[in-house]
Scaffold this active site. Structure first.
Site, PDB file in Angstrom:
ATOM      1  CG  HIS A 183      37.706  16.535  46.964  1.00 26.64           C
ATOM      2  ND1 HIS A 183      36.914  15.447  47.254  1.00 26.64           N
ATOM      3  CD2 HIS A 183      36.975  17.307  46.115  1.00 26.64           C
ATOM      4  CE1 HIS A 183      35.761  15.554  46.609  1.00 26.64           C
ATOM      5  NE2 HIS A 183      35.775  16.678  45.910  1.00 26.64           N
ATOM      6  CD  GLU A 184      37.308  21.033  45.778  1.00 28.59           C
ATOM      7  OE1 GLU A 184      37.041  21.046  44.551  1.00 28.59           O
ATOM      8  OE2 GLU A 184      36.478  20.657  46.630  1.00 28.59           O
TER       9      GLU A 184
END
Length: 480
Positions: free
Chosen positions: A333-334
């Site tokens: 996600h990051e």
């Protein structure tokens, strides 16, 4: 020729008589106990590797037979992969472990087109597989019977009663001004066929996480390897190859001040990467794994569109769940933010996809169409240069054939014609005393001195330099 290890599992399933058990993944109320029995079928004369290139498991789930096909993840580690820790007096200790015969696999369930699997076979079978739309986990039971494993659904792991965990990135936070909203995009099918990109990851484990696992560096290393195996699988949908380039454990003390403020910690980590880290390791994107509990239930944060920028190609992630896959989703996600992605909104029709702002009770391993649109726009508008470089030839593994000008499985060097003076033609291994057989940073069987130009820049680009530790010519981390 890749050998296939056929493993027949004699499965005994026993209903558990009791309230729950405690596994590394958490407390369980409902699970099945399985007893794998290996039966190896290799061709006559074949040499068995410790971990075979391909494996097949047959077992039952809910009384129904399944066949799990696994293939070793050949793209897990970069050629110059290193592991770093620190001595009590603060000295940096760097190792270059041999990782060719590793134990991390991707796979699928036979006759289930939507199935996936990410498995570690290092100490029994550990990981997850998707079967008929549901995610199952498997891991060894720590019993006197070393062959016992538990198979269970993710939903059956007892969840902590706590507020939802979320990403700390706010919409448009630190984003490039030209990154467009997904609703404005008009992406053709041709554009949606993403060009191949390659991301070398640097993972940095803070002292708090080192302490959390009782200073057991081996356990932490295996955990991180499993995380990267999952990230590698999730990024395939974007045609991205992610490899682990460096794993550094802050075994004595933190090298930055890790604070409860996620924005502050991210800023400090980015500044440290720019001023210190890029001078000593080769990677495209760095992530800090921490045991620190950030303010506001935040479990991760990263600059939007920061990929390849010296200060902004970073992320911070809290090691917030015992299940490796769940933390790996947060790491992906990051990194997605670094690749120009914003959080999924209602119009994306996916509240459990990777870029959901809040961690779902049932984490997904898929990017939404919105995320794919954002990524396509980022590539088009910014064309990040550091992820263009393809893996070195030693990342290409195929059937060993001498003289094909590729390094094959089991070969240290290519021993075809003309003869390579650094290479034993009978074994395709380096001769005694040789560090390398070929490469832009190899001269007379030895690594070329660090700092020597190995690839002259074109246009406004930067020269690439040998690092003194490998034969390949690593990409200059300061490329635009």
């Amino acid at each position: 020729m890749i050998q296939v290890l056929l493993i027949t599992i004699c499965l005994a399933v026993f209903p558990y008589q009791g309230s729950s058990i405690i596994l590394e993944s958490g407390n369980l109320n409902d699970y099945e106990v399985v007893y794998p029995e290996k039966v190896t079928a290799l061709p006559k004369g074949a040499v068995q590797q410790k971990y075979e290139d391909a494996m097949q498991y047959e077992f039952k789930v809910n009384g129904e037979p399944v066949v799990l096909h696994l293939e070793k993840n050949k793209g897990l580690f970069s050629e110059d992969y290193s592991e770093i820790h620190y001595s009590p007096d603060g000295r940096e200790i760097t190792a270059y472990p041999s990782v060719e015969d590793h134990c991390y696999y991707h796979g699928r369930i036979e006759n289930d087109a939507d199935s996936t699997a990410s498995i570690s076979a290092c100490d029994g079978l550990k990981g997850h597989f998707k079967l008929q739309g549901e995610m199952y986990l498997i891991e060894p039971l720590e019993l006197s019977d070393s062959e016992a494993h538990a198979v269970f659904k993710y939903e059956n792991v007892e969840k902590e009663d706590e507020p939802p965990k979320m990403c700390g990135v706010t919409q448009n936070w630190e984003s490039y001004e030209s990154t467009k909203k997904a609703s404005q995009l008009n992406v053709t099918p041709e554009q949606q066929r993403f060009p191949q990109r390659y991301i070398k990851l640097g993972i940095f484990v803070d002292h708090g996480m080192y302490t959390k696992y009782s200073g057991n560096s081996e356990r932490i290393t295996k955990r991180v390897h499993q995380m990267i195996n999952n990230i590698n699988m999730m990024c395939r949908a974007l045609n991205i190859v992610t490899t682990l380039s460096v794993l550094e454990i802050w075994s004595e003390k933190d090298l930055i001040t890790v604070q409860a403020s996620a924005p502050t910690t991210l800023t400090l980590f980015g500044a440290w990467r720019e001023t210190v880290l890029l001078n000593r390791t080769s990677h495209d994107h760095a992530q800090l794994l921490t045991a620190t509990i950030f303010n506001g239930n935040v479990i991760g944060r990263a600059p939007v569109g920061g990929m390849c920028d010296p200060k902004r190609s970073v992320a911070i992630v809290r090691d917030h769940n015992a299940i490796v896959f769940v933390v790996a989703v947060t790491m992906t996600h990051e990194m997605g933010h670094n690749l120009g992605m914003h959080h999924d909104e209602d119009k994306c029709n996916c509240n459990t996809c990777i870029m959901s702002k809040v961690l779902s009770r049932q984490p997904s391993k898929y990017f939404s169409e919105c995320s794919k649109d954002y990524y396509q726009t980022f590539l088009t508008n910014h064309n990040p240069q550091c992820i263009l470089n393809a893996p070195l030839r030693t990342d290409t593994v195929s059937t060993p054939v001498s003289g094909n000008e590729l390094l094959e499985a089991g070969e240290d060097c290519d021993c075809g014609s003309p003869a390579n003076p650094c290479c034993d033609a009978a074994t395709c291994k380096l001769i005694p005393g040789a560090q390398c057989g070929e490469g832009l940073c190899c001269d007379q069987c030895s690594f070329i001195e660090e700092g020597t130009v190995c690839r002259i820049a074109r246009g406004d680009d930067l020269d690439d330099y040998c690092n003194g530790r490998s034969a390949g010519c690593p990409r200059n981390p300061f490329h635009a």
